[in-house]
Design an enzyme around this catalytic site. Sequence first.
Site, PDB file in Angstrom:
ATOM      1  N   TYR A  23       0.872  -1.430   0.045  1.00 32.58           N
ATOM      2  CA  TYR A  23       0.069   0.049   0.124  1.00 32.58           C
ATOM      3  C   TYR A  23       0.514   1.120   0.104  1.00 32.58           C
ATOM      4  O   TYR A  23       0.546   2.256   1.095  1.00 32.58           O
ATOM      5  CB  TYR A  23      -0.597   0.661   1.474  1.00 32.58           C
ATOM      6  N   TYR A 151     -14.999  -5.076   2.152  1.00 32.72           N
ATOM      7  CA  TYR A 151     -13.887  -4.571   2.226  1.00 32.72           C
ATOM      8  C   TYR A 151     -13.133  -6.459   2.547  1.00 32.72           C
ATOM      9  O   TYR A 151     -13.630  -7.084   3.467  1.00 32.72           O
ATOM     10  CB  TYR A 151     -12.406  -3.352   2.974  1.00 32.72           C
ATOM     11  N   ASP A 244     -17.779 -12.520   6.096  1.00 35.46           N
ATOM     12  CA  ASP A 244     -15.827 -12.767   6.193  1.00 35.46           C
ATOM     13  C   ASP A 244     -16.069 -12.056   7.593  1.00 35.46           C
ATOM     14  O   ASP A 244     -15.633 -10.697   8.132  1.00 35.46           O
ATOM     15  CB  ASP A 244     -15.775 -11.421   5.116  1.00 35.46           C
TER      16      ASP A 244
HETATM   17  C1  PLP Z   1     -12.582  -8.286   6.362  1.00 33.82           C
HETATM   18  C2  PLP Z   1     -11.528  -8.620   5.617  1.00 33.82           C
HETATM   19  N1  PLP Z   1     -12.178  -9.350   4.449  1.00 33.82           N
HETATM   20  C3  PLP Z   1      -9.896  -9.420   4.847  1.00 33.82           C
HETATM   21  C4  PLP Z   1      -9.014  -9.115   4.489  1.00 33.82           C
HETATM   22  C5  PLP Z   1      -7.991  -9.495   3.837  1.00 33.82           C
HETATM   23  O1  PLP Z   1      -6.693 -10.601   4.497  1.00 33.82           O
HETATM   24  P1  PLP Z   1      -5.342 -10.352   4.536  1.00 33.82           P
HETATM   25  O2  PLP Z   1      -5.125  -9.079   4.894  1.00 33.82           O
HETATM   26  O3  PLP Z   1      -4.888 -11.454   5.522  1.00 33.82           O
HETATM   27  O4  PLP Z   1      -5.341 -11.319   2.736  1.00 33.82           O
HETATM   28  C6  PLP Z   1      -9.191  -8.270   5.430  1.00 33.82           C
HETATM   29  C7  PLP Z   1      -7.670  -7.777   5.954  1.00 33.82           C
HETATM   30  O5  PLP Z   1      -7.911  -6.745   6.745  1.00 33.82           O
HETATM   31  C8  PLP Z   1      -9.835  -7.659   5.887  1.00 33.82           C
HETATM   32  O6  PLP Z   1     -10.523  -7.049   7.389  1.00 33.82           O
END
Ligand code: PLP
Length: 426
Positions: A23, A151, A244
């Site tokens: 990033y 996200y 998620d």
């Molecule tokens: C809700 C959510 N899903 C997926 C991810 C992606 O995870 P990773 O960075 O381990 O690929 C994140 C990362 O911040 C997240 O907050």
Amino acid sequence: MTEPTPTEPAWLEEGLRHIWLPYSQMKTAPRPVAVRETRGSRIILEDGRELIDGIGSWWTAVHGYNHPVLLEAVRKQLERMPHVMLGGLAHEQAYRLASRLADILPGDLSRVFFSESGSVAVEVALKIAVQYWLNTTGEVRPKFMAFRGGYHGDTFAAMSVCDPEDSMHARFGAALAEQVIVDLPSDEAKAEAMDAALSRNYDIAAVIVEPLLQGAAGMLMHDAATLRRIREICDRHGVLLVFDEIFTGLGRLGALTAADAAGVTPDIMTLGKALTGGVTPLAVTVASGKVYGAFHSDAPAKALMHGPTYTGHALACAAANASLDLFEREPRLAQVAAVETHYERTLLPLKDLPAVIDVRIRGSVAAVEMKKSFDLQAARRLFIEQGVFIRPIGKVVYLAPSYTISGDELQALTGAISRFVDSSGK
Ligand SMILES: Cc1ncc(COP(=O)(O)O)c(C=O)c1O
């Protein structure tokens, strides 16, 4: 990149010529601060300074850094066997972890698939959802419904279910599969809109949501009633529901999962981040009996053809088992509740200040949303100068520290935020 500081180690300057940082606009990014070691909620820098950590290394280090129970578990496993592949071979740590997760997760979320990152766990969840339909009705349902503010990671399918306009992946728009993105059904009108969108789109395999808290969008929070509406609408249309919980899972919001906190159970859940207490990468995609049942067959074509090289990595699973031991043995959820109470006392009053639009608190997460944008890099530098590691996103200054942080350390974090807000005027 900004100029080197006189005290920084040689490896930083040398490595910066080759590393590609996450990033970051590498040309203009500020220099990262070199870290020598970690301890509890402290980051010790190469130049001897100590920072109190408000972020827990991207929300992972929930027991604090270097917890002896986690270190010992990984050490023991390392000596015995760092890893063997799960194809044709089995090892105790992955199998025990799968059973334990099935025991503690709500409903009949009971089949655990291992990967190494949250984004991949989301990919696996989406792939399972698409194949669920292929295996049951034979329908091709290539689409997903997701929510504004969402996200879900940085890989392609995960990017496609992020907020298409307001996320860092917006520029990829045309390169991503088109999904159906709607508002969270936080009221009846929005619930009707979600319902109508599902009626128009017969090719949606699943709805995916970050339950109770949209983290990367700036710690946006919604209530359990919103999740109940989502569950009802999914049931009415017969589509699968994915929670998620990469960020919200494992105590972050005060219950073991957001699903527990809300009393709503999804068909598929992802967990990551805190799963190993921040010691090694590990993520899981956990399916309900109903979803798994669609794959359980004599037909080879109905199998889930997915298998990351390091799936069920033994060191990671050892760390995760030890982390679950800590959740069982130590009062983690009570500690999260204490962190929440501290936020309510110290940060909630900031809501009345003219520079602040909103203060949001849930469990170990607190977010102070500022009225005006500010110089992010300058703010991050200022926090470091004050001995705290806090990294605002957008206009939101937030905390997601370890659950074991001490009262004094927490006070240092919330005090730094109060001073920042005060100095921001109106
Ligand atoms: C809700 C959510 N899903 C997926 C991810 C992606 O995870 P990773 O960075 O381990 O690929 C994140 C990362 O911040 C997240 O907050």
